[in-house]
Design a protein around this motif. Sequence first.
Motif, PDB file in Angstrom:
ATOM      1  N   ASN A 162       0.811  -1.219   0.000  1.00  0.00           N
ATOM      2  CA  ASN A 162       0.000   0.000   0.000  1.00  0.00           C
ATOM      3  C   ASN A 162       0.844   1.269   0.000  1.00  0.00           C
ATOM      4  OD1 ASN A 162      -2.286  -1.573   0.078  1.00  0.00           O
ATOM      5  ND2 ASN A 162      -2.581  -1.384   2.290  1.00  0.00           N
ATOM      6  N   ASN A 163       2.122   1.149   0.310  1.00  0.00           N
ATOM      7  CA  ASN A 163       3.001   2.318   0.340  1.00  0.00           C
ATOM      8  C   ASN A 163       3.748   2.533  -0.975  1.00  0.00           C
ATOM      9  OD1 ASN A 163       2.432   3.024   3.053  1.00  0.00           O
ATOM     10  ND2 ASN A 163       3.851   1.454   3.794  1.00  0.00           N
ATOM     11  N   SER A 164       3.450   1.739  -1.988  1.00  0.00           N
ATOM     12  CA  SER A 164       4.116   1.928  -3.280  1.00  0.00           C
ATOM     13  C   SER A 164       3.709   3.265  -3.882  1.00  0.00           C
ATOM     14  CB  SER A 164       3.758   0.788  -4.230  1.00  0.00           C
ATOM     15  OG  SER A 164       2.363   0.753  -4.457  1.00  0.00           O
ATOM     16  N   MET A 165       4.577   3.817  -4.694  1.00  0.00           N
ATOM     17  CA  MET A 165       4.326   5.139  -5.262  1.00  0.00           C
ATOM     18  C   MET A 165       5.031   5.282  -6.603  1.00  0.00           C
ATOM     19  SD  MET A 165       6.855   7.473  -2.866  1.00  0.00           S
ATOM     20  CE  MET A 165       6.583   8.924  -3.880  1.00  0.00           C
ATOM     21  N   THR A 166       4.625   6.295  -7.343  1.00  0.00           N
ATOM     22  CA  THR A 166       5.253   6.635  -8.619  1.00  0.00           C
ATOM     23  C   THR A 166       6.098   7.885  -8.424  1.00  0.00           C
ATOM     24  OG1 THR A 166       3.434   5.687  -9.890  1.00  0.00           O
ATOM     25  CG2 THR A 166       4.840   7.275 -11.022  1.00  0.00           C
ATOM     26  N   ALA A 167       7.371   7.784  -8.771  1.00  0.00           N
ATOM     27  CA  ALA A 167       8.296   8.904  -8.564  1.00  0.00           C
ATOM     28  C   ALA A 167       8.092   9.973  -9.624  1.00  0.00           C
ATOM     29  CB  ALA A 167       9.732   8.405  -8.590  1.00  0.00           C
ATOM     30  N   ARG A 168       8.207  11.214  -9.200  1.00  0.00           N
ATOM     31  CA  ARG A 168       8.192  12.352 -10.115  1.00  0.00           C
ATOM     32  C   ARG A 168       9.530  13.075 -10.139  1.00  0.00           C
ATOM     33  NH1 ARG A 168       3.327  16.019  -8.350  1.00  0.00           N
ATOM     34  NH2 ARG A 168       4.272  15.601  -6.317  1.00  0.00           N
ATOM     35  N   TYR A 169      10.335  12.862  -9.104  1.00  0.00           N
ATOM     36  CA  TYR A 169      11.656  13.476  -9.008  1.00  0.00           C
ATOM     37  C   TYR A 169      12.637  12.428  -8.485  1.00  0.00           C
ATOM     38  CZ  TYR A 169       8.499  17.495  -8.924  1.00  0.00           C
ATOM     39  OH  TYR A 169       7.499  18.375  -9.203  1.00  0.00           O
ATOM     40  N   SER A 170      13.920  12.713  -8.646  1.00  0.00           N
ATOM     41  CA  SER A 170      14.936  11.777  -8.169  1.00  0.00           C
ATOM     42  C   SER A 170      14.878  11.617  -6.651  1.00  0.00           C
ATOM     43  CB  SER A 170      16.320  12.259  -8.599  1.00  0.00           C
ATOM     44  OG  SER A 170      16.595  13.555  -8.064  1.00  0.00           O
ATOM     45  N   SER A 171      14.518  12.680  -5.940  1.00  0.00           N
ATOM     46  CA  SER A 171      14.457  12.603  -4.474  1.00  0.00           C
ATOM     47  C   SER A 171      13.356  11.661  -3.992  1.00  0.00           C
ATOM     48  CB  SER A 171      14.241  14.001  -3.885  1.00  0.00           C
ATOM     49  OG  SER A 171      13.042  14.577  -4.378  1.00  0.00           O
ATOM     50  N   ASP A 172      12.364  11.383  -4.849  1.00  0.00           N
ATOM     51  CA  ASP A 172      11.286  10.478  -4.444  1.00  0.00           C
ATOM     52  C   ASP A 172      11.789   9.058  -4.212  1.00  0.00           C
ATOM     53  OD1 ASP A 172       9.420  12.503  -4.554  1.00  0.00           O
ATOM     54  OD2 ASP A 172       8.789  12.057  -6.604  1.00  0.00           O
ATOM     55  N   LEU A 173      12.926   8.709  -4.799  1.00  0.00           N
ATOM     56  CA  LEU A 173      13.442   7.356  -4.611  1.00  0.00           C
ATOM     57  C   LEU A 173      13.971   7.129  -3.199  1.00  0.00           C
ATOM     58  CD1 LEU A 173      13.364   7.530  -7.810  1.00  0.00           C
ATOM     59  CD2 LEU A 173      15.121   5.769  -7.747  1.00  0.00           C
ATOM     60  N   TYR A 205      27.618   2.922 -12.561  1.00  0.00           N
ATOM     61  CA  TYR A 205      26.305   2.907 -11.902  1.00  0.00           C
ATOM     62  C   TYR A 205      25.767   4.315 -11.641  1.00  0.00           C
ATOM     63  CZ  TYR A 205      29.689   3.159  -8.028  1.00  0.00           C
ATOM     64  OH  TYR A 205      30.751   3.492  -7.214  1.00  0.00           O
ATOM     65  N   TYR A 206      26.475   5.334 -12.108  1.00  0.00           N
ATOM     66  CA  TYR A 206      26.024   6.716 -11.908  1.00  0.00           C
ATOM     67  C   TYR A 206      24.797   7.004 -12.780  1.00  0.00           C
ATOM     68  CZ  TYR A 206      25.883  11.784 -12.608  1.00  0.00           C
ATOM     69  OH  TYR A 206      25.477  13.087 -12.717  1.00  0.00           O
ATOM     70  N   ALA A 207      23.851   7.770 -12.241  1.00  0.00           N
ATOM     71  CA  ALA A 207      22.663   8.199 -12.986  1.00  0.00           C
ATOM     72  C   ALA A 207      22.381   9.658 -12.664  1.00  0.00           C
ATOM     73  CB  ALA A 207      21.457   7.334 -12.641  1.00  0.00           C
ATOM     74  N   LYS A 208      22.102  10.430 -13.686  1.00  0.00           N
ATOM     75  CA  LYS A 208      21.757  11.839 -13.483  1.00  0.00           C
ATOM     76  C   LYS A 208      20.413  11.954 -12.769  1.00  0.00           C
ATOM     77  CE  LYS A 208      21.990  12.887 -17.823  1.00  0.00           C
ATOM     78  NZ  LYS A 208      21.973  13.685 -19.084  1.00  0.00           N
ATOM     79  N   GLY A 209      20.176  13.144 -12.237  1.00  0.00           N
ATOM     80  CA  GLY A 209      18.921  13.362 -11.522  1.00  0.00           C
ATOM     81  C   GLY A 209      17.698  13.195 -12.404  1.00  0.00           C
ATOM     82  N   SER A 210      17.838  13.513 -13.691  1.00  0.00           N
ATOM     83  CA  SER A 210      16.705  13.391 -14.610  1.00  0.00           C
ATOM     84  C   SER A 210      16.486  11.961 -15.091  1.00  0.00           C
ATOM     85  CB  SER A 210      16.917  14.303 -15.820  1.00  0.00           C
ATOM     86  OG  SER A 210      18.127  13.978 -16.493  1.00  0.00           O
ATOM     87  N   ASP A 211      17.429  11.063 -14.779  1.00  0.00           N
ATOM     88  CA  ASP A 211      17.333   9.668 -15.227  1.00  0.00           C
ATOM     89  C   ASP A 211      16.872   8.747 -14.102  1.00  0.00           C
ATOM     90  OD1 ASP A 211      18.194  10.376 -17.753  1.00  0.00           O
ATOM     91  OD2 ASP A 211      20.307   9.956 -17.328  1.00  0.00           O
ATOM     92  N   TYR A 212      16.042   9.253 -13.201  1.00  0.00           N
ATOM     93  CA  TYR A 212      15.647   8.450 -12.038  1.00  0.00           C
ATOM     94  C   TYR A 212      14.866   7.195 -12.427  1.00  0.00           C
ATOM     95  CZ  TYR A 212      11.252  11.031 -12.674  1.00  0.00           C
ATOM     96  OH  TYR A 212      10.104  11.587 -13.194  1.00  0.00           O
ATOM     97  N   GLN A 213      14.216   7.192 -13.593  1.00  0.00           N
ATOM     98  CA  GLN A 213      13.475   5.998 -14.000  1.00  0.00           C
ATOM     99  C   GLN A 213      14.401   4.875 -14.478  1.00  0.00           C
ATOM    100  OE1 GLN A 213       9.786   6.508 -16.222  1.00  0.00           O
ATOM    101  NE2 GLN A 213       9.879   8.710 -15.901  1.00  0.00           N
ATOM    102  N   LYS A 214      15.672   5.181 -14.663  1.00  0.00           N
ATOM    103  CA  LYS A 214      16.647   4.156 -15.044  1.00  0.00           C
ATOM    104  C   LYS A 214      17.315   3.516 -13.827  1.00  0.00           C
ATOM    105  CE  LYS A 214      17.784   6.491 -19.411  1.00  0.00           C
ATOM    106  NZ  LYS A 214      18.874   7.094 -20.225  1.00  0.00           N
ATOM    107  N   VAL A 215      17.043   4.047 -12.646  1.00  0.00           N
ATOM    108  CA  VAL A 215      17.688   3.562 -11.425  1.00  0.00           C
ATOM    109  C   VAL A 215      16.975   2.304 -10.938  1.00  0.00           C
ATOM    110  CG1 VAL A 215      18.159   4.106  -9.006  1.00  0.00           C
ATOM    111  CG2 VAL A 215      18.492   5.841 -10.777  1.00  0.00           C
ATOM    112  N   SER A 216      17.757   1.272 -10.646  1.00  0.00           N
ATOM    113  CA  SER A 216      17.191   0.013 -10.141  1.00  0.00           C
ATOM    114  C   SER A 216      17.684  -0.336  -8.743  1.00  0.00           C
ATOM    115  CB  SER A 216      17.531  -1.138 -11.098  1.00  0.00           C
ATOM    116  OG  SER A 216      18.941  -1.296 -11.212  1.00  0.00           O
ATOM    117  N   VAL A 217      18.698   0.388  -8.240  1.00  0.00           N
ATOM    118  CA  VAL A 217      19.272   0.102  -6.922  1.00  0.00           C
ATOM    119  C   VAL A 217      19.296   1.387  -6.100  1.00  0.00           C
ATOM    120  CG1 VAL A 217      21.324  -0.669  -5.664  1.00  0.00           C
ATOM    121  CG2 VAL A 217      20.690  -1.780  -7.814  1.00  0.00           C
ATOM    122  N   VAL A 218      18.863   1.280  -4.851  1.00  0.00           N
ATOM    123  CA  VAL A 218      18.917   2.404  -3.916  1.00  0.00           C
ATOM    124  C   VAL A 218      19.719   1.964  -2.700  1.00  0.00           C
ATOM    125  CG1 VAL A 218      17.596   3.928  -2.402  1.00  0.00           C
ATOM    126  CG2 VAL A 218      16.751   3.413  -4.701  1.00  0.00           C
TER     127      VAL A 218
END
Length: 287
Positions: free
Chosen positions: A124-135, A182-195
């Motif tokens: 129930n806590n799943s969400m859709t990110a709009r910014y890199s900080s949402d991850l 493994y670097y990703a820009k802030g605008s590429d947050y949808q490409k990130v798979s590891v936090v």
Amino acid sequence: MSDSHPPYGEQQPDPNVTPWSGPPAPPQQGGYPPYGQPPPPPHYGTPLPPAPNTSNKGLIIGLVAGAVVVILAICGAGIGILLAYDDDEPARGTSSTPTLGTGSTPGTGTAPTPGQADPPNDNNNSMTARYSSDLSNVCEGSPILNAAPYSGPAGAKAYTFSNNPDRPTYWSSKYVPSDKSYYAKGSDYQKVSVVGCLRFDEGSQGAPKKCQYKDKDEKQVTVDYVSSRYTLTLYAARTAEKIGDGGTVTAPTNRCPSFISYDKTTMRAYAAPDSGTIEAALDKFLS
């Protein structure tokens, strides 16, 4: 020699008639009379021929016939469409319920197998990110629905966040070198798979280091700069499931930073996790 004239009362000879010519020619029909003779009098009062009677009966009959043809054409087209629709309607049959197999229960904390599809998510806590900080919400157990699926360390992109000892649920982004795979820009947050989540270890604070600064009023202040330790844990961004341990990351206070953010009430500030240790842990797991 005397001129001879006819007696009075007798008809005068026609000057236009010579002794050797015949009687004068009658006027030609529709033309002019002979020279010297007056034209015939006009025929006044002659009635004009009646104008032909025009009737709208034929026009009305034509319009009615055209309307009937149009109506018949429309009716025929409608019937054709209905027949075509009936022909295209697929046959309805009974459907059988597929047999459900046994699968893994989501939310059990099992890390996904590389290359395997993610299990269904009922968090129930799943969400859709709009910014890199949402991850950063992954560190609080929230799956990011539009993050990249984790399929193994090779080629994975990663973000790292650490919490604040004074505010444990507040997470700030930590630096990742741009020359890393493994670097990703802030605008590429949808490409990130590891936090990577750096969580403050309670009770790990060291003796504070006294650092001198000037506040906004140019007044001299002393800030207690505190060292501590963090634990790095790696999660799959899309499922918020643990996929690895990064070990302990120290937050040293070897020297006072040139810029510091501190609590004005306690006059205390905590050192940030060491960037070199974070980089070494990510290199080990993702390279």
